[in-house]
Motif scaffolding. Structure first.
Motif, PDB file in Angstrom:
ATOM      1  N   ALA A 222       0.988 -11.136  -2.010  1.00 56.58           N
ATOM      2  CA  ALA A 222       1.627 -10.038  -1.291  1.00 56.58           C
ATOM      3  C   ALA A 222       2.981 -10.474  -0.744  1.00 56.58           C
ATOM      4  CB  ALA A 222       0.719  -9.575  -0.151  1.00 56.58           C
ATOM      5  N   LEU A 223       3.034 -11.653  -0.177  1.00 61.67           N
ATOM      6  CA  LEU A 223       4.274 -12.173   0.393  1.00 61.67           C
ATOM      7  C   LEU A 223       5.340 -12.329  -0.691  1.00 61.67           C
ATOM      8  CD1 LEU A 223       5.579 -13.153   3.018  1.00 61.67           C
ATOM      9  CD2 LEU A 223       4.748 -15.450   2.455  1.00 61.67           C
TER      10      LEU A 223
ATOM     11  N   PHE B 244      -3.022  -6.183  -2.790  1.00 64.09           N
ATOM     12  CA  PHE B 244      -3.309  -7.512  -3.314  1.00 64.09           C
ATOM     13  C   PHE B 244      -4.580  -8.032  -2.660  1.00 64.09           C
ATOM     14  CE2 PHE B 244       1.284  -7.168  -3.914  1.00 64.09           C
ATOM     15  CZ  PHE B 244       1.434  -7.636  -5.209  1.00 64.09           C
ATOM     16  N   ASP B 245      -5.207  -8.991  -3.347  1.00 59.44           N
ATOM     17  CA  ASP B 245      -6.389  -9.655  -2.798  1.00 59.44           C
ATOM     18  C   ASP B 245      -6.005 -10.828  -1.904  1.00 59.44           C
ATOM     19  OD1 ASP B 245      -7.919  -7.910  -4.308  1.00 59.44           O
ATOM     20  OD2 ASP B 245      -8.339  -9.366  -5.890  1.00 59.44           O
ATOM     21  N   ARG B 246      -4.796 -11.391  -2.135  1.00 57.96           N
ATOM     22  CA  ARG B 246      -4.408 -12.617  -1.437  1.00 57.96           C
ATOM     23  C   ARG B 246      -3.027 -12.477  -0.799  1.00 57.96           C
ATOM     24  NH1 ARG B 246      -4.396 -17.644  -3.578  1.00 57.96           N
ATOM     25  NH2 ARG B 246      -2.537 -17.043  -4.714  1.00 57.96           N
ATOM     26  N   TYR B 247      -2.869 -13.076   0.377  1.00 50.21           N
ATOM     27  CA  TYR B 247      -1.610 -13.015   1.116  1.00 50.21           C
ATOM     28  C   TYR B 247      -0.440 -13.638   0.349  1.00 50.21           C
ATOM     29  CZ  TYR B 247       1.845 -13.765   4.759  1.00 50.21           C
ATOM     30  OH  TYR B 247       3.015 -13.793   5.478  1.00 50.21           O
TER      31      TYR B 247
ATOM     32  N   SER C 184       5.670  -1.696   1.427  1.00 52.67           N
ATOM     33  CA  SER C 184       4.487  -1.913   2.247  1.00 52.67           C
ATOM     34  C   SER C 184       3.374  -2.470   1.372  1.00 52.67           C
ATOM     35  CB  SER C 184       4.055  -0.588   2.885  1.00 52.67           C
ATOM     36  OG  SER C 184       3.007  -0.783   3.777  1.00 52.67           O
ATOM     37  N   VAL C 185       2.740  -3.506   1.862  1.00 52.35           N
ATOM     38  CA  VAL C 185       1.689  -4.170   1.091  1.00 52.35           C
ATOM     39  C   VAL C 185       0.422  -4.258   1.938  1.00 52.35           C
ATOM     40  CG1 VAL C 185       1.025  -6.270  -0.126  1.00 52.35           C
ATOM     41  CG2 VAL C 185       3.411  -5.583  -0.083  1.00 52.35           C
ATOM     42  N   TYR C 186      -0.688  -4.008   1.302  1.00 53.05           N
ATOM     43  CA  TYR C 186      -1.985  -4.196   1.937  1.00 53.05           C
ATOM     44  C   TYR C 186      -2.711  -5.319   1.218  1.00 53.05           C
ATOM     45  CZ  TYR C 186      -1.329   0.096   4.525  1.00 53.05           C
ATOM     46  OH  TYR C 186      -0.846   1.053   5.381  1.00 53.05           O
TER      47      TYR C 186
ATOM     48  N   TRP D  18       5.575 -10.654  -3.485  1.00 54.45           N
ATOM     49  CA  TRP D  18       6.008  -9.327  -3.915  1.00 54.45           C
ATOM     50  C   TRP D  18       6.998  -8.726  -2.931  1.00 54.45           C
ATOM     51  CZ3 TRP D  18       5.795  -4.390  -1.927  1.00 54.45           C
ATOM     52  CH2 TRP D  18       6.146  -3.378  -2.820  1.00 54.45           C
ATOM     53  N   VAL D  19       6.675  -8.750  -1.645  1.00 55.47           N
ATOM     54  CA  VAL D  19       7.545  -8.103  -0.659  1.00 55.47           C
ATOM     55  C   VAL D  19       8.870  -8.864  -0.526  1.00 55.47           C
ATOM     56  CG1 VAL D  19       6.775  -9.166   1.513  1.00 55.47           C
ATOM     57  CG2 VAL D  19       7.449  -6.770   1.476  1.00 55.47           C
ATOM     58  N   ARG D  20       8.851 -10.163  -0.653  1.00 50.30           N
ATOM     59  CA  ARG D  20      10.106 -10.920  -0.610  1.00 50.30           C
ATOM     60  C   ARG D  20      10.993 -10.578  -1.806  1.00 50.30           C
ATOM     61  NH1 ARG D  20       7.983 -16.659   1.902  1.00 50.30           N
ATOM     62  NH2 ARG D  20       8.190 -15.978   4.070  1.00 50.30           N
ATOM     63  N   GLN D  21      10.392 -10.358  -2.968  1.00 49.80           N
ATOM     64  CA  GLN D  21      11.178  -9.946  -4.139  1.00 49.80           C
ATOM     65  C   GLN D  21      11.773  -8.562  -3.914  1.00 49.80           C
ATOM     66  OE1 GLN D  21      11.975 -11.871  -6.930  1.00 49.80           O
ATOM     67  NE2 GLN D  21      13.431 -10.192  -7.138  1.00 49.80           N
TER      68      GLN D  21
END
Length: 138
Positions: A122-123, A116-119, A85-87, A125-128
């Motif tokens: 975040a994207l 994260f500050d930027r989408y 989960s990422v915010y 990270w979650v894809r990894q």
């Protein structure tokens, strides 16, 4: 009680994206959970997935709302293959640095959580996390 705050939801590959304007209350979380369930089921059918919440205005919410989110995150991990989960919140979002450790504590032992500050960050990270999960469960 009426919902406070607002949200929009969509998917970006194997990522459930929620754009949330806070502060929000427990009723909004209940509305959000009902709206995302069919999307979660479809994502889980396709493989591991993660969630990104893009927060605007405020990260603040009552403890009950955060507890409901983390309770459902445990179900999403255990039953629907959620991997993290990422915010995403800009530094000027109300509560950004104050609430971050609170969220981390609530998610402890459930799944990885990041801020994260930027989408795009975040994207990535979650894809990894999705790739790592798929490799370790192949």
């Amino acid at each position: 009680m009426r919902s406070h705050g607002s949200f929009e939801i969509y998917t970006d590959g194997q990522v459930l994206v929620s754009e949330v304007t806070g502060p929000w209350n427990t009723e909004l979380v209940v509305d959000w959970l009902g709206a995302v369930l069919p999307m979660i089921q479809e994502l889980a059918f396709q493989g591991p997935w993660g969630t990104v919440a893009i927060i605007k205005n405020s990260l603040l919410c009552p403890k009950e709302a955060l507890q409901l989110l983390t309770d459902r995150a445990r179900i999403a991990v255990d039953q629907y293959r959620m991997v993290g989960s990422v915010y995403v919140a800009a530094p000027d979002v109300d509560g950004r640095h104050f609430i971050e450790p609170v969220y981390a504590k609530f998610y402890q032992g459930i799944c990885p959580i990041q801020f994260f500050d930027r989408y795009p960050d975040a994207l990535a990270w979650v894809r990894q996390e999705c790739r790592d999960y798929a490799k370790s469960h192949a």
